[in-house]
Design a protein around this motif. Structure first.
Motif, PDB file in Angstrom:
ATOM      1  N   LEU A  80       0.832  -1.312   0.060  1.00 55.49           N
ATOM      2  CA  LEU A  80      -0.089   0.008   0.040  1.00 55.49           C
ATOM      3  C   LEU A  80       0.734   1.357   0.012  1.00 55.49           C
ATOM      4  CD1 LEU A  80      -2.575  -1.052   2.716  1.00 55.49           C
ATOM      5  CD2 LEU A  80      -3.123  -1.029   0.353  1.00 55.49           C
ATOM      6  N   GLY A  81       2.094   1.200   0.078  1.00 52.76           N
ATOM      7  CA  GLY A  81       3.050   2.321  -0.056  1.00 52.76           C
ATOM      8  C   GLY A  81       3.092   3.208   1.482  1.00 52.76           C
ATOM      9  N   LEU A  82       2.713   2.371   2.457  1.00 51.68           N
ATOM     10  CA  LEU A  82       2.711   2.698   3.928  1.00 51.68           C
ATOM     11  C   LEU A  82       3.780   2.298   4.679  1.00 51.68           C
ATOM     12  CD1 LEU A  82      -1.070   2.334   4.659  1.00 51.68           C
ATOM     13  CD2 LEU A  82       0.075   4.492   3.936  1.00 51.68           C
ATOM     14  N   ASP A  83       4.500   3.318   5.380  1.00 48.41           N
ATOM     15  CA  ASP A  83       5.584   2.912   6.182  1.00 48.41           C
ATOM     16  C   ASP A  83       5.271   3.143   7.761  1.00 48.41           C
ATOM     17  OD1 ASP A  83       5.882   5.615   6.397  1.00 48.41           O
ATOM     18  OD2 ASP A  83       7.694   5.700   5.712  1.00 48.41           O
ATOM     19  N   LEU A  84       4.142   3.554   8.051  1.00 46.58           N
ATOM     20  CA  LEU A  84       3.256   3.781   9.434  1.00 46.58           C
ATOM     21  C   LEU A  84       1.922   3.316   9.077  1.00 46.58           C
ATOM     22  CD1 LEU A  84       4.606   7.067  10.955  1.00 46.58           C
ATOM     23  CD2 LEU A  84       5.465   4.668  11.624  1.00 46.58           C
ATOM     24  N   ILE A  85       1.547   2.548  10.175  1.00 45.88           N
ATOM     25  CA  ILE A  85      -0.059   2.246  10.046  1.00 45.88           C
ATOM     26  C   ILE A  85      -0.895   3.561  10.464  1.00 45.88           C
ATOM     27  CG2 ILE A  85      -1.786   0.784  11.127  1.00 45.88           C
ATOM     28  CD1 ILE A  85       0.265  -1.184  11.561  1.00 45.88           C
ATOM     29  N   PRO A  86      -1.833   3.893   9.577  1.00 48.77           N
ATOM     30  CA  PRO A  86      -2.721   5.141   9.996  1.00 48.77           C
ATOM     31  C   PRO A  86      -3.193   5.266  11.239  1.00 48.77           C
ATOM     32  CG  PRO A  86      -3.132   4.425   7.740  1.00 48.77           C
ATOM     33  CD  PRO A  86      -2.186   3.401   8.239  1.00 48.77           C
ATOM     34  N   GLY A  87      -3.402   6.355  12.001  1.00 48.60           N
ATOM     35  CA  GLY A  87      -4.073   6.246  13.172  1.00 48.60           C
ATOM     36  C   GLY A  87      -5.308   6.348  13.370  1.00 48.60           C
ATOM     37  N   SER A  88      -5.937   6.478  12.090  1.00 52.14           N
ATOM     38  CA  SER A  88      -7.512   6.254  11.953  1.00 52.14           C
ATOM     39  C   SER A  88      -7.896   5.570  10.842  1.00 52.14           C
ATOM     40  CB  SER A  88      -8.141   7.821  11.938  1.00 52.14           C
ATOM     41  OG  SER A  88      -7.782   8.204  10.667  1.00 52.14           O
ATOM     42  N   ASP A 420     -11.659   0.229  16.855  1.00 50.13           N
ATOM     43  CA  ASP A 420     -10.792   0.836  17.283  1.00 50.13           C
ATOM     44  C   ASP A 420      -9.501   1.094  16.495  1.00 50.13           C
ATOM     45  OD1 ASP A 420      -9.446  -2.058  17.002  1.00 50.13           O
ATOM     46  OD2 ASP A 420      -7.763  -1.433  18.597  1.00 50.13           O
ATOM     47  N   SER A 421      -8.649   1.762  16.915  1.00 45.69           N
ATOM     48  CA  SER A 421      -7.329   1.823  15.855  1.00 45.69           C
ATOM     49  C   SER A 421      -5.748   1.670  16.729  1.00 45.69           C
ATOM     50  CB  SER A 421      -7.390   3.444  15.588  1.00 45.69           C
ATOM     51  OG  SER A 421      -7.547   4.320  16.456  1.00 45.69           O
ATOM     52  N   ARG A 422      -5.887   0.663  17.546  1.00 47.80           N
ATOM     53  CA  ARG A 422      -4.868   0.271  18.148  1.00 47.80           C
ATOM     54  C   ARG A 422      -3.456  -0.290  17.420  1.00 47.80           C
ATOM     55  NH1 ARG A 422      -4.013   2.614  22.845  1.00 47.80           N
ATOM     56  NH2 ARG A 422      -6.332   2.568  23.055  1.00 47.80           N
ATOM     57  N   ALA A 423      -3.700  -0.965  16.330  1.00 45.21           N
ATOM     58  CA  ALA A 423      -2.645  -1.372  15.364  1.00 45.21           C
ATOM     59  C   ALA A 423      -1.860  -0.259  14.925  1.00 45.21           C
ATOM     60  CB  ALA A 423      -3.324  -2.142  14.289  1.00 45.21           C
ATOM     61  N   GLN A 424      -2.161   0.849  15.125  1.00 45.92           N
ATOM     62  CA  GLN A 424      -1.173   1.979  14.542  1.00 45.92           C
ATOM     63  C   GLN A 424       0.056   1.704  15.645  1.00 45.92           C
ATOM     64  OE1 GLN A 424      -2.222   5.977  16.268  1.00 45.92           O
ATOM     65  NE2 GLN A 424      -4.275   4.909  16.830  1.00 45.92           N
ATOM     66  N   MET A 425       0.014   1.028  16.679  1.00 41.80           N
ATOM     67  CA  MET A 425       1.145   1.055  17.600  1.00 41.80           C
ATOM     68  C   MET A 425       2.158   0.226  17.343  1.00 41.80           C
ATOM     69  SD  MET A 425      -0.918   1.337  21.219  1.00 41.80           S
ATOM     70  CE  MET A 425       0.131   2.559  22.070  1.00 41.80           C
ATOM     71  N   PHE A 426       1.966  -0.942  16.269  1.00 40.67           N
ATOM     72  CA  PHE A 426       2.923  -1.626  15.735  1.00 40.67           C
ATOM     73  C   PHE A 426       3.825  -0.914  14.804  1.00 40.67           C
ATOM     74  CE2 PHE A 426      -0.519  -4.993  15.913  1.00 40.67           C
ATOM     75  CZ  PHE A 426       0.165  -5.786  16.802  1.00 40.67           C
ATOM     76  N   TRP A 427       5.096  -1.380  14.564  1.00 38.91           N
ATOM     77  CA  TRP A 427       6.131  -0.952  13.740  1.00 38.91           C
ATOM     78  C   TRP A 427       6.096  -1.714  12.553  1.00 38.91           C
ATOM     79  CZ3 TRP A 427       8.001   3.689  14.536  1.00 38.91           C
ATOM     80  CH2 TRP A 427       8.301   4.223  15.963  1.00 38.91           C
TER      81      TRP A 427
END
Length: 575
Positions: A80-88, A420-427
């Protein structure tokens, strides 16, 4: 005794106690009310870690944090071209854990029926809750997002096109009907425990899981600025259940600290206290000295650096070493008279995300960004909620529910709540303790606490606040245990925190030498901290933390409770 972040939850919990329920019944009732009363801070699609101790028994951990979906891989986000999981948005959703966790606790340790404890929340959802200023401002901040991209959220939270006004009543009858349907499915069988298990199945294998599965196939806007569908499926929900775990208990002589494991940030409080164990700390007239704040801040930097390097939902977190007095002495030797601007994890094999240097000094933004937590001056976009309960028999609970706040992802129309949006805490980097993997829990900030005195559960305490939770709880511990202030005085004492380590929330920003303090520490103290090299931010007199606490005296059995005065919303009640 019940203490929580909202008066309606505390009142509901106390009503259950007065009706013959125990601390576990009361905590469950209060937890469901908080999902209605503070919807900008938590919801039915969120999670709940808790520490609880049945009277005369050893404390346990209740894990209500769901796992990453089976299709949530680093490779998927790379594609998806993402290096961080979106916070929402939907990409950040983990399996919702609060419902199953609360019901597991109720089944095994409570005495009341599901109807007895859920009825308060159903009533408030149907008839309406009084809208807080913070609910209105939160909805205003995301109103354009709702109106343009999240129409189901706009329908619920923007009646007539506007946020509900502060002081008005706002109902969520779709949510009330969801709970009523779950209750009806529970009561289709006989027996208290059997009904609770039927309600758990109706969620994880029934209409709730089906609605979530269908909704997650749709694409919605998230923090990346693009639309993405979710990864969570009904199979993911059916495969997970809440569970019990052994706590992490750290000895400090007469006192002991009980925390959840390193799948949370909880052990950082024990690490900070271990580093400060022999430090010369002092309070004058209930106010910490500049030296006390400086030493505590530098200890926090070291402990949270270890959190970033070592903590995660893995089996090889070296907690025995991290919490040892020998290691604490090594870390203590790194603290000087000047504020450090370094992120210094210990150990030769410490693993730090490569992303961290890029996020140094980055602004966290506003709106549906990450966790709705405190900004640099202590003002909140929200945060989380907290509940503490102790009953006359000595049963004790500390719980920190969170996630599924109204601005985390679009409302599921058939259910009346969002995920929820807790997966944003993963690297999204391989080889780290907190790297994303299917079926893994994110290393969360939620961090309830319990204190033992002479081995007996004595104090349950905690606070919302994201990364600040175990810093503000440090303030509480130092005031109560080291300075001898009572529960309320310890909560009221001036607080502080640093942002000198990566945030757990998108976009993972940090400011190495920043120190946020309440102005009540005094002008001279702020000046002395600045002279030590801290970038001091004055948060105002009453801005940091939303602590609550309950206690039971050893021997006499006398009960106490206290709640946060900041925000004029927390409430402690008992008789």
């Amino acid at each position: 005794m019940v203490a929580s972040t909202h008066w309606l939850a505390s009142s509901a919990g106390m009503a259950v106690l007065e009706n013959g329920g125990n601390a576990f019944d009361a905590a469950v009732a209060a937890g469901f009310v908080l999902q209605v009363a503070e919807p900008h801070l938590n919801g039915p699609g969120g999670q709940v870690p808790a520490i609880f101790a049945p009277a005369g028994e050893r404390p346990q951990v209740l894990c209500g944090q769901g796992v990453a979906p089976a299709s949530a891989t680093i490779g998927h986000f790379d594609d998806l071209g993402l290096d961080l999981i979106p916070g929402s948005g939907l990409l950040a959703a983990t399996v919702p854990g609060a419902w199953d966790a609360w019901l597991l606790l109720l089944r095994d340790y409570g005495t009341k029926s599901l109807r007895d404890v859920l009825g308060y929340a159903i009533s408030y959802a149907w008839n309406g809750i009084p809208v807080l200023d913070r609910i209105t401002s939160t909805i205003d901040a995301v109103s354009e997002l709702f109106a343009t991209h999240w129409p189901s959220s706009a329908q619920l939270w923007l009646p007539g096109g506007y946020a509900p006004t502060s002081g008005s009543l706002h109902s969520n009858r779709v949510l009330a009907r969801t709970w009523q349907r779950l209750l009806a499915e529970a009561e289709s069988v006989t027996g208290r425990e059997e009904q609770i298990d039927a309600a758990r199945r109706a969620w994880s294998h029934g209409f709730v899981a089906e609605a979530i599965d269908a909704f997650c196939t749709q694409a919605f806007r998230d923090d990346s600025g693009r639309d993405h569908a979710g990864l969570l499926t009904g199979d993911d929900i059916a495969a997970w259940q809440a569970s019990y775990e052994e706590p992490v208990i750290t000895d400090f002589g007469e006192w002991g600290l009980v925390k959840c494991g390193a799948w949370t940030q909880g052990p950082v409080l024990a690490q900070q206290l271990r580093i400060l164990e022999d430090a010369d700390l002092s309070y004058v007239d209930g106010v910490p000295t500049a030296r006390t704040i400086h030493l505590a801040t530098e200890a926090a930097k070291l402990a949270f650096a270890d959190r970033e390097a070592w903590y995660g939902d893995t089996s090889d977190v070296p907690l025995e070493w991290l919490l040892s007095r020998e290691y604490a002495a090594e870390r203590r030797a790194l603290i000087g008279d000047e504020a450090s601007d370094l992120l210094r994890p210990g150990g030769a094999d410490a693993r730090i995300p490569g992303m961290i240097e890029r996020t140094r000094g980055m602004s966290a933004g506003s709106g549906a960004i990450g966790e709705p937590t405190v900004d640099r001056r202590g003002a909140t976009r929200g945060d989380t909620v907290h509940i503490d309960v102790v009953d006359a028999e000595g049963n004790m609970v500390s719980a920190t529910p969170s996630g599924g706040w109204l601005q985390s992802s679009p409302t599921i129309p058939e259910l009346g709540f969002c995920l929820d949006s807790r997966a944003q805490m993963f690297w999204l980097e391989d080889g780290l303790p907190n790297s994303l993997a299917p079926g893994k829990r994110p290393r969360i900030t939620l961090s309830p606490s319990m204190a033992l005195r002479d081995g007996e559960p004595t104090v349950a305490f905690g606070t919302p606040g994201g990364d600040q939770q175990d810093q503000w709880q440090l303030c509480f511990w130092l005031a109560h245990v080291r300075a001898g202030l009572n529960l309320q005085e310890s909560i009221d004492a001036p607080a502080w925190h640093t942002t000198a380590f990566p945030s757990s929330f998108y976009p993972r920003s940090w400011t190495p030498k920043e120190l946020v303090v309440e102005s009540r520490v005094g002008e001279d103290t702020r000046a002395a901290l600045a002279e030590r090299g801290h970038d001091v931010v004055d948060a105002g007199p009453w801005a940091l933390g939303r602590l609550s606490a309950v206690s039971r005296e050893c021997g006499s059995g006398m009960l106490h409770a206290a709640a946060n005065a900041r925000g004029m919303q927390g409430y402690a009640v008992g008789r």
